[in-house]
Design a protein around this motif. Sequence first.
Motif, PDB file in Angstrom:
ATOM      1  N   LYS A   1       0.806  -1.219   0.000  1.00 49.70           N
ATOM      2  CA  LYS A   1       0.000   0.000   0.000  1.00 49.70           C
ATOM      3  C   LYS A   1       0.842   1.273   0.000  1.00 49.70           C
ATOM      4  O   LYS A   1       0.372   2.337  -0.334  1.00 49.70           O
ATOM      5  CB  LYS A   1      -0.937   0.001   1.193  1.00 49.70           C
ATOM      6  CG  LYS A   1      -1.985  -1.088   1.119  1.00 49.70           C
ATOM      7  CD  LYS A   1      -2.999  -0.918   2.206  1.00 49.70           C
ATOM      8  CE  LYS A   1      -4.126  -1.883   2.071  1.00 49.70           C
ATOM      9  NZ  LYS A   1      -5.046  -1.567   1.014  1.00 49.70           N
ATOM     10  N   TRP A   2       2.117   1.176   0.424  1.00 53.70           N
ATOM     11  CA  TRP A   2       2.977   2.360   0.518  1.00 53.70           C
ATOM     12  C   TRP A   2       4.382   1.977   0.068  1.00 53.70           C
ATOM     13  O   TRP A   2       4.879   0.908   0.412  1.00 53.70           O
ATOM     14  CB  TRP A   2       2.992   2.879   1.950  1.00 53.70           C
ATOM     15  CG  TRP A   2       3.553   4.258   2.062  1.00 53.70           C
ATOM     16  CD1 TRP A   2       4.737   4.602   2.645  1.00 53.70           C
ATOM     17  CD2 TRP A   2       2.979   5.465   1.588  1.00 53.70           C
ATOM     18  NE1 TRP A   2       4.919   5.963   2.540  1.00 53.70           N
ATOM     19  CE2 TRP A   2       3.852   6.524   1.898  1.00 53.70           C
ATOM     20  CE3 TRP A   2       1.805   5.773   0.904  1.00 53.70           C
ATOM     21  CZ2 TRP A   2       3.599   7.847   1.574  1.00 53.70           C
ATOM     22  CZ3 TRP A   2       1.536   7.080   0.582  1.00 53.70           C
ATOM     23  CH2 TRP A   2       2.420   8.105   0.911  1.00 53.70           C
TER      24      TRP A   2
ATOM     25  N   LYS B   1       5.218   6.382  -3.905  1.00 54.82           N
ATOM     26  CA  LYS B   1       4.089   7.078  -3.283  1.00 54.82           C
ATOM     27  C   LYS B   1       4.589   8.128  -2.295  1.00 54.82           C
ATOM     28  O   LYS B   1       4.033   9.221  -2.212  1.00 54.82           O
ATOM     29  CB  LYS B   1       3.156   6.075  -2.605  1.00 54.82           C
ATOM     30  CG  LYS B   1       2.426   5.200  -3.614  1.00 54.82           C
ATOM     31  CD  LYS B   1       1.554   4.166  -2.963  1.00 54.82           C
ATOM     32  CE  LYS B   1       0.884   3.306  -4.029  1.00 54.82           C
ATOM     33  NZ  LYS B   1      -0.052   2.347  -3.454  1.00 54.82           N
ATOM     34  N   LYS B   2       5.660   7.823  -1.575  1.00 56.39           N
ATOM     35  CA  LYS B   2       6.261   8.776  -0.647  1.00 56.39           C
ATOM     36  C   LYS B   2       6.743  10.014  -1.413  1.00 56.39           C
ATOM     37  O   LYS B   2       6.535  11.145  -0.978  1.00 56.39           O
ATOM     38  CB  LYS B   2       7.422   8.101   0.081  1.00 56.39           C
ATOM     39  CG  LYS B   2       7.962   8.858   1.256  1.00 56.39           C
ATOM     40  CD  LYS B   2       8.992   7.989   1.982  1.00 56.39           C
ATOM     41  CE  LYS B   2       9.308   8.500   3.337  1.00 56.39           C
ATOM     42  NZ  LYS B   2       8.318   8.267   4.354  1.00 56.39           N
TER      43      LYS B   2
ATOM     44  N   GLY C   1       2.944   0.331   4.677  1.00 54.25           N
ATOM     45  CA  GLY C   1       1.508   0.525   4.852  1.00 54.25           C
ATOM     46  C   GLY C   1       0.789  -0.754   5.221  1.00 54.25           C
ATOM     47  O   GLY C   1      -0.440  -0.817   5.198  1.00 54.25           O
TER      48      GLY C   1
ATOM     49  N   VAL D   1       2.499   6.165   7.827  1.00 50.20           N
ATOM     50  CA  VAL D   1       3.435   6.013   6.712  1.00 50.20           C
ATOM     51  C   VAL D   1       4.228   7.284   6.430  1.00 50.20           C
ATOM     52  O   VAL D   1       5.275   7.230   5.798  1.00 50.20           O
ATOM     53  CB  VAL D   1       2.730   5.516   5.430  1.00 50.20           C
ATOM     54  CG1 VAL D   1       2.141   4.124   5.654  1.00 50.20           C
ATOM     55  CG2 VAL D   1       1.672   6.483   4.951  1.00 50.20           C
ATOM     56  N   ASP D   2       3.746   8.439   6.889  1.00 49.77           N
ATOM     57  CA  ASP D   2       4.477   9.681   6.669  1.00 49.77           C
ATOM     58  C   ASP D   2       3.966  10.774   7.600  1.00 49.77           C
ATOM     59  O   ASP D   2       2.837  10.696   8.094  1.00 49.77           O
ATOM     60  CB  ASP D   2       4.349  10.158   5.226  1.00 49.77           C
ATOM     61  CG  ASP D   2       5.673  10.629   4.640  1.00 49.77           C
ATOM     62  OD1 ASP D   2       6.554  11.052   5.411  1.00 49.77           O
ATOM     63  OD2 ASP D   2       5.827  10.581   3.409  1.00 49.77           O
TER      64      ASP D   2
ATOM     65  N   PRO E   1      -6.837   5.175   3.550  1.00 48.01           N
ATOM     66  CA  PRO E   1      -6.084   6.402   3.815  1.00 48.01           C
ATOM     67  C   PRO E   1      -6.832   7.337   4.760  1.00 48.01           C
ATOM     68  O   PRO E   1      -8.040   7.529   4.641  1.00 48.01           O
ATOM     69  CB  PRO E   1      -5.919   7.039   2.441  1.00 48.01           C
ATOM     70  CG  PRO E   1      -6.796   6.296   1.512  1.00 48.01           C
ATOM     71  CD  PRO E   1      -7.272   5.055   2.174  1.00 48.01           C
TER      72      PRO E   1
ATOM     73  N   VAL F   1      -2.377   6.881  -2.415  1.00 45.22           N
ATOM     74  CA  VAL F   1      -2.414   5.512  -1.890  1.00 45.22           C
ATOM     75  C   VAL F   1      -2.996   4.572  -2.937  1.00 45.22           C
ATOM     76  O   VAL F   1      -2.508   3.460  -3.125  1.00 45.22           O
ATOM     77  CB  VAL F   1      -3.212   5.433  -0.567  1.00 45.22           C
ATOM     78  CG1 VAL F   1      -3.473   3.994  -0.163  1.00 45.22           C
ATOM     79  CG2 VAL F   1      -2.462   6.185   0.532  1.00 45.22           C
TER      80      VAL F   1
END
Length: 140
Positions: free
Chosen positions: A2-3, A7-8, A70, A79-80, A105, A139
């Motif tokens: 998922k992460w 994506k970051k 994730g 996640v962040d 999310p 996400v």
Amino acid sequence: MKWNSEKKFRLAEFMSAWGKEMNQNYSQYDPTHNVDFYGLSLPFSVLNDNTAWKAAINNQPIDLRWSETGEGERDYLLVDVYSDFGTKNTFENHVYFFVLYTGRPLVLYTGQNQGNTNHYLHLKETENNELKNAFARIVG
């Protein structure tokens, strides 16, 4: 997964552009690079069982865990983290926790500027739809 790093990176790009729109400057944080939020090291101080502090929603503590992917065994997977605290010193600073809550999310926010007897960091879902929708799109 998922992460991931892509994506970051997409979230970092969004936060830079969105911050400019909001006339704010956001930096990214994680458990090894914390923001000093009124003396509380975030996110480290509210992850797992690191300190006496707990993340809380609606005055109820939550079990918040850091996750690079994730994925994990807990409901709240962080996640962040982004904050504008390092760029201005007012009582209107923002910290955003980007979470996967049971796989979905969720953007949690705190503007708390003082301690409390429970040692809770009070979080609530952001009311900013642009931010919520962007994280949901990233996400996927």
